[in-house]
Design a protein around this motif. Structure first.
Motif, PDB file in Angstrom:
ATOM      1  N   ARG A 240      65.405  89.053 -17.716  1.00 50.47           N
ATOM      2  CA  ARG A 240      66.047  87.739 -17.703  1.00 50.47           C
ATOM      3  C   ARG A 240      65.338  86.855 -18.732  1.00 50.47           C
ATOM      4  O   ARG A 240      64.100  86.759 -18.710  1.00 50.47           O
ATOM      5  CB  ARG A 240      65.930  87.097 -16.328  1.00 50.47           C
ATOM      6  CG  ARG A 240      66.667  87.841 -15.214  1.00 50.47           C
ATOM      7  CD  ARG A 240      66.522  87.094 -13.898  1.00 50.47           C
ATOM      8  NE  ARG A 240      66.978  87.887 -12.776  1.00 50.47           N
ATOM      9  CZ  ARG A 240      68.233  87.875 -12.291  1.00 50.47           C
ATOM     10  NH1 ARG A 240      69.135  87.100 -12.851  1.00 50.47           N
ATOM     11  NH2 ARG A 240      68.571  88.634 -11.271  1.00 50.47           N
TER      12      ARG A 240
ATOM     13  N   TRP B 236      57.717  93.298  -7.226  1.00 50.47           N
ATOM     14  CA  TRP B 236      57.967  92.326  -8.306  1.00 50.47           C
ATOM     15  C   TRP B 236      58.366  92.983  -9.608  1.00 50.47           C
ATOM     16  O   TRP B 236      58.643  92.297 -10.589  1.00 50.47           O
ATOM     17  CB  TRP B 236      56.731  91.450  -8.523  1.00 50.47           C
ATOM     18  CG  TRP B 236      56.436  90.621  -7.313  1.00 50.47           C
ATOM     19  CD1 TRP B 236      55.402  90.784  -6.438  1.00 50.47           C
ATOM     20  CD2 TRP B 236      57.201  89.526  -6.818  1.00 50.47           C
ATOM     21  NE1 TRP B 236      55.489  89.868  -5.440  1.00 50.47           N
ATOM     22  CE2 TRP B 236      56.579  89.082  -5.645  1.00 50.47           C
ATOM     23  CE3 TRP B 236      58.370  88.885  -7.267  1.00 50.47           C
ATOM     24  CZ2 TRP B 236      57.072  88.026  -4.894  1.00 50.47           C
ATOM     25  CZ3 TRP B 236      58.862  87.836  -6.521  1.00 50.47           C
ATOM     26  CH2 TRP B 236      58.222  87.417  -5.352  1.00 50.47           C
TER      27      TRP B 236
ATOM     28  N   SER C 148      62.091  92.205  -9.688  1.00 47.56           N
ATOM     29  CA  SER C 148      62.472  90.891  -9.149  1.00 47.56           C
ATOM     30  C   SER C 148      61.502  89.804  -9.552  1.00 47.56           C
ATOM     31  O   SER C 148      60.323  89.910  -9.208  1.00 47.56           O
ATOM     32  CB  SER C 148      62.525  90.973  -7.622  1.00 47.56           C
ATOM     33  OG  SER C 148      62.372  89.701  -7.036  1.00 47.56           O
ATOM     34  N   PRO C 149      61.950  88.780 -10.221  1.00 47.86           N
ATOM     35  CA  PRO C 149      63.297  88.521 -10.726  1.00 47.86           C
ATOM     36  C   PRO C 149      63.460  88.964 -12.180  1.00 47.86           C
ATOM     37  O   PRO C 149      64.351  88.521 -12.875  1.00 47.86           O
ATOM     38  CB  PRO C 149      63.376  86.987 -10.655  1.00 47.86           C
ATOM     39  CG  PRO C 149      61.973  86.553 -10.995  1.00 47.86           C
ATOM     40  CD  PRO C 149      61.049  87.641 -10.497  1.00 47.86           C
TER      41      PRO C 149
ATOM     42  N   ALA D 262      67.267  91.745 -15.816  1.00 49.00           N
ATOM     43  CA  ALA D 262      68.523  91.006 -15.991  1.00 49.00           C
ATOM     44  C   ALA D 262      69.673  91.822 -15.397  1.00 49.00           C
ATOM     45  O   ALA D 262      70.507  92.388 -16.106  1.00 49.00           O
ATOM     46  CB  ALA D 262      68.767  90.710 -17.462  1.00 49.00           C
TER      47      ALA D 262
ATOM     48  N   THR E 207      69.704  91.626  -8.502  1.00 49.63           N
ATOM     49  CA  THR E 207      68.424  91.981  -7.883  1.00 49.63           C
ATOM     50  C   THR E 207      68.376  91.420  -6.473  1.00 49.63           C
ATOM     51  O   THR E 207      68.679  90.247  -6.250  1.00 49.63           O
ATOM     52  CB  THR E 207      67.239  91.431  -8.704  1.00 49.63           C
ATOM     53  OG1 THR E 207      67.531  90.091  -9.112  1.00 49.63           O
ATOM     54  CG2 THR E 207      66.992  92.274  -9.951  1.00 49.63           C
TER      55      THR E 207
END
Lengths: 179, 384, 277
Positions: free
Chosen positions: C13, C59, C62-63, C66, C69
């Motif tokens: 992301r 982790w 997450s997050p 992209a 999730t």
């Protein structure tokens, strides 16, 4: 408002609960009445106790429990021992004489039918004793119409067993004695 | 609104648990997960047979924890998902019911309650879970719970539960019990085209940082998986985009409060009660199966010239405080009837005791719903 | 200005600019192995749903990734993922979580998902300890090691995860260490293409907690330990149990074909629809 309460009891495997369901189905689906059916059974599904409580009324049933039934259908001595004392004064007992030897003196209106031997020896289908009892019940009371009850039984028994069950019903209707 | 996909229209004589399953089918339910438990098993058994016929999936899980988790996962995968259990299963599900609350996941949870605590009596119904479903998961939250009194309502309210779940993106409880779950009665299923269903709103913008996916009091569209929406779903404290934030007090406040406010600001649309107490001197306040005893008792009382009415809480959560205050302002005596030791009684008293006398009556034997004659006796005592 | 962008950055992301892993953690190696597998298979992030539980390794996606999730409660990612996969059978559903999450609190879900042979790819990061909560004993902690909850040395025996999941019925199980990034990437690729339940156990280093508890030291020392103590499964099968004490058996533990749950459901629903017409 008419409201009739019934207890049908036996040992697990005798089909008491199913017979109660047939009564309710007959009343609701074919007689256009209202009915509730509740049930109880022991953890062992065969040989323990089993009972169904059926209420049939002209209006929707408010209070859904049966405490003092108008009618007791007893398929075993155990059913008498458990439920005979709950019978409403003036209530009637319909009993399988093959399975029951002692009934309390307090019960007056008694109808008798050797349902187990009829089912075993004449219908040649021991599991139809509950249907014999329904035939007897239909003769002794105006709880549900014969047409409705026969229709409900036909709907609920296994396909291919309809004829034997109708025989059982008819024999119960014809042979019941008493009161 | 969309129309129901399928329904066995007509008059039936069957169990409450059957009616619940058929209600779910009518509501478009296409994923059910559960673990066998008396007195709820018939819903799962029937769903296992019925769901594949309508293109749905039934999963028997290894425990109730897996049931609630897979149902939440399926909801995010776009399914209308349901789990069904009894009190012991609810206890196991509680942590992840909080997950559904926190992640704003629409699911329906059927609780066919049984006598407890602990293993108790599996086959005997009791309203023992009514507070645990609202307060049993940790932290602070609001829940929605509907209380049917008949097999017919196990059909009707299951559909309503799905519609509320989709409207507000929340878990919704149907609080049945072993008595009506196993009771057979007439069930009228309307034709499918007469059953309205709420459709899920899904966003179209692909970037979660440009959307509000969570914490919208007005209910955000749900960024379901598999559509390229790059949704981030976490039950840890998160912001409007779903991104974890464990540092800002203002975000923490919104994370707790906005899902609560989402329910409370829509309380009027959610809460349903049935009031029948015009000119009454006493009102019987009930929910669930006991409501039937209350109506029978009110009839007995009126036949004897006593002015007795009824107030039935169809929605128990969010708590219908306005309806309780209204009854208390109009009637001098409230008699609360519950099939437990008095779980909602303190909540009702808190809203009513300033304006009227409030008393509680449990059944003679817990698990056996009140005998109307016993209610009548208590009514006479209060009105003497 | 340094314009160098990591070639795998495109899978993350854009707004996420940092991770929550300590220096020396094995999470970075696993992250790259997962993303390389996706790149080499030419898969799109839109084809994925990533599900994780609670713990440091949760982790990884997450997050950061992209994609869709789902970050779940402790121990339950496999149960959540089961619902996701049945709802979206055409998607890749990958679970990334740790040994505590997946074999202690969530052990039941893991063995049952393997038994069902549901098409999940589970990347299980096994660091032999609870890292995030402060170095407690895990079901994977070697016997005798002192941790904050076994200060006199752990008295318990530890799980041997990979063979356990083979017994539970998985279609594909492999184990590699973070010292084997290429083999690990290959195993994840195989897991992703496997129609069925795939578990890739990653024996990884937690220099902060395990390094201290085991007295193995920092990341480099632990990686060296992995290197010198890893034994290929083909070789291990010919070795004495006594010889294998303290060794890490790596390689493919199982690779079979068997009916996968979500496609079995698709088949059943399809056949019932046909039957009705």
């Amino acid at each position: 408002m008419t409201r009739t309460e019934l207890t049908i009891a036996g040992l697990g495997g005798q089909g008491s609960i199913l017979a109660g369901m047939m009564l309710g189905k007959a009343a609701v689906a074919y007689d256009g009445k209202f009915a509730t059916h509740t049930q109880a059974y022991s953890s062992e599904l065969r040989g323990g106790f089993a009972a169904a409580w059926v209420i049939i009324a002209d209006e929707p049933v408010e209070y859904p429990r049966v405490i003092h039934p108008d009618i007791l259908v007893a398929q075993a001595q155990d059913s008498i021992d458990r439920f005979a004392s709950s019978l409403k004064p003036g209530g009637i007992l319909i009993m399988d004489t093959d399975m029951i030897s002692n009934i309390p003196e307090s019960v007056n209106g008694v109808f008798r039918i050797p349902a187990t031997s009829i089912a075993r020896n004449e219908v040649n289908e021991p599991v139809t004793a509950n249907i014999v009892m329904l035939g007897a019940l239909c003769k002794c009371t105006d709880l549900v119409s014969r047409i409705a009850l026969e229709a409900a039984i036909q709907e609920m028994v296994p396909k291919g067993k309809t004829e034997k069950n109708m025989d059982a019903f008819r024999l119960g209707y014809e042979r019941v004695k008493g009161a | 609104m969309i129309k129901a996909r399928t329904a066995l229209a007509g008059t039936h004589f069957d169990m409450g648990n059957w009616a619940c399953a058929e209600g779910a089918i009518a509501a478009g339910c296409n994923f059910v997960a559960g673990y066998p438990i008396t007195p709820a098993s018939e819903v799962a058994n029937y769903m296992a047979k019925r769901l594949p016929q309508v293109g749905g999936i039934f999963l028997q899980t290894e425990d109730e924890i897996a049931a609630i988790c897979s149902v939440i996962g399926a909801s995010w995968a776009g399914c209308r998902a349901l789990t069904v259990t009894s009190g012991p299963g609810i206890s196991l599900m509680q942590e992840n019911i909080g997950f559904a609350v926190s992640t704003e996941t629409p699911i329906v949870i059927i609780d066919v309650q049984r006598l407890g605590p602990s293993t108790g009596v599996p086959s005997i119904g009791m309203a023992g879970d009514i507070v645990q479903v609202a307060r049993g998961s940790h932290g602070d939250y609001q829940i929605i719970a509907l209380c049917p009194e008949s097999p017919q309502e196990m059909f009707d309210l299951t559909i309503r539960a799905f519609n509320i779940a989709e409207t507000y993106r929340v878990p919704v409880f149907l609080m049945a019990d072993g008595f009506i779950g196993h009771m057979r009665e007439q069930i009228i299923i309307p034709p499918a085209d007469q059953i309205d269903l709420v459709e899920r709103r899904v966003p179209t913008v692909a970037d979660p940082m440009k959307r509000q996916d969570f914490l919208d009091i007005g209910v955000a569209p749900m960024p379901v998986f598999g559509k390229g929406l790059q949704a981030h779903v976490t039950s840890s404290c998160h912001d409007e985009h779903g991104m974890r934030n464990l540092t800002e007090p203002a975000v923490m406040h919104r994370y707790v409060m906005n899902p609560i406010q989402k329910i409370l600001t829509h309380r009027d649309q959610i809460v349903e009660v049935r009031e029948d107490y015009v000119n009454a001197d006493l009102v019987l306040v009930t929910y669930g199966t006991v409501s039937r005893s209350a109506r029978a008792a009110a009839r007995l009382a009126r036949n004897q010239g006593l002015r007795v009415g009824t107030l039935r809480l169809i929605t128990c959560w969010p708590f219908p405080e306005e309806a309780i205050r209204k009854a208390a302002s109009r009637v001098n005596n409230l008699l609360v009837l519950e099939n437990n030791s008095g779980q909602l009684y303190p909540y009702i008293r808190a809203e009513a005791a300033h304006a009227s006398r409030v008393e509680f009556l449990g059944p003679q034997f817990l698990g056996q719903i009140h005998d109307p004659n016993a209610i009548l006796e208590k009514v006479k005592e209060m009105l003497a | 200005m340094n314009a160098t962008v990591h070639p795998l950055r495109k899978y993350a992301r854009p707004h996420v600019t940092r991770t929550t892993t300590c220096p020396g953690c094995g999470n970075g190696i696993a992250t790259q192995a997962i993303l390389r597998a996706i790149e080499e298979l030419d898969l799109r992030m839109d084809d994925f749903v990533f599900v994780s539980g609670i713990g440091c390794s949760a982790w990884i996606p997450s997050p950061f990734f992209a994609a869709d999730t789902l970050h779940t409660t402790h121990g339950r990612p496999v149960a959540f993922a089961t619902g996701v996969k049945l709802g979206l059978p055409e998607k890749h559903v990958m679970v990334v979580s740790g040994d505590g999450d997946l074999t202690a609190i969530g052990g039941n879900h893991l063995i049952h998902a393997a038994r069902r042979n549901i098409g999940l790819t589970v990347v299980l990061m096994n660091n032999g300890i609870y890292g995030m909560t402060g170095g407690q004993t895990a079901p994977t902690t070697p016997r005798g090691i002192s941790t904050v909850t076994s200060p006199y040395g752990s008295l318990e025996h530890s799980f041997d995860i990979a063979p356990m999941i083979v017994s539970a019925g998985a279609a594909y199980v492999a184990r590699w260490t973070t010292h084997h990034p290429r083999q690990l990437t290959k195993a994840i690729k195989k897991g992703l293409t496997k129609k069925g339940f795939a578990l890739i156990e990653v024996v990884t280093q937690c220099p902060v907690q395990f390094g201290r508890a085991s007295k193995l030291g920092g990341a480099v020392e632990i990686l060296k330990h992995f290197k010198s103590n890893s034994v290929r499964i083909e070789k291990a099968r010919k070795m004495d149990p006594a010889e294998l004490l303290g060794k890490i058996v790596v390689g493919e533990f199982v690779d079979i074909e068997k009916p996968e749950l979500s496609s079995e459901w698709t088949r059943l629903i399809h056949s019932m629809r046909e039957g009705r017409q």
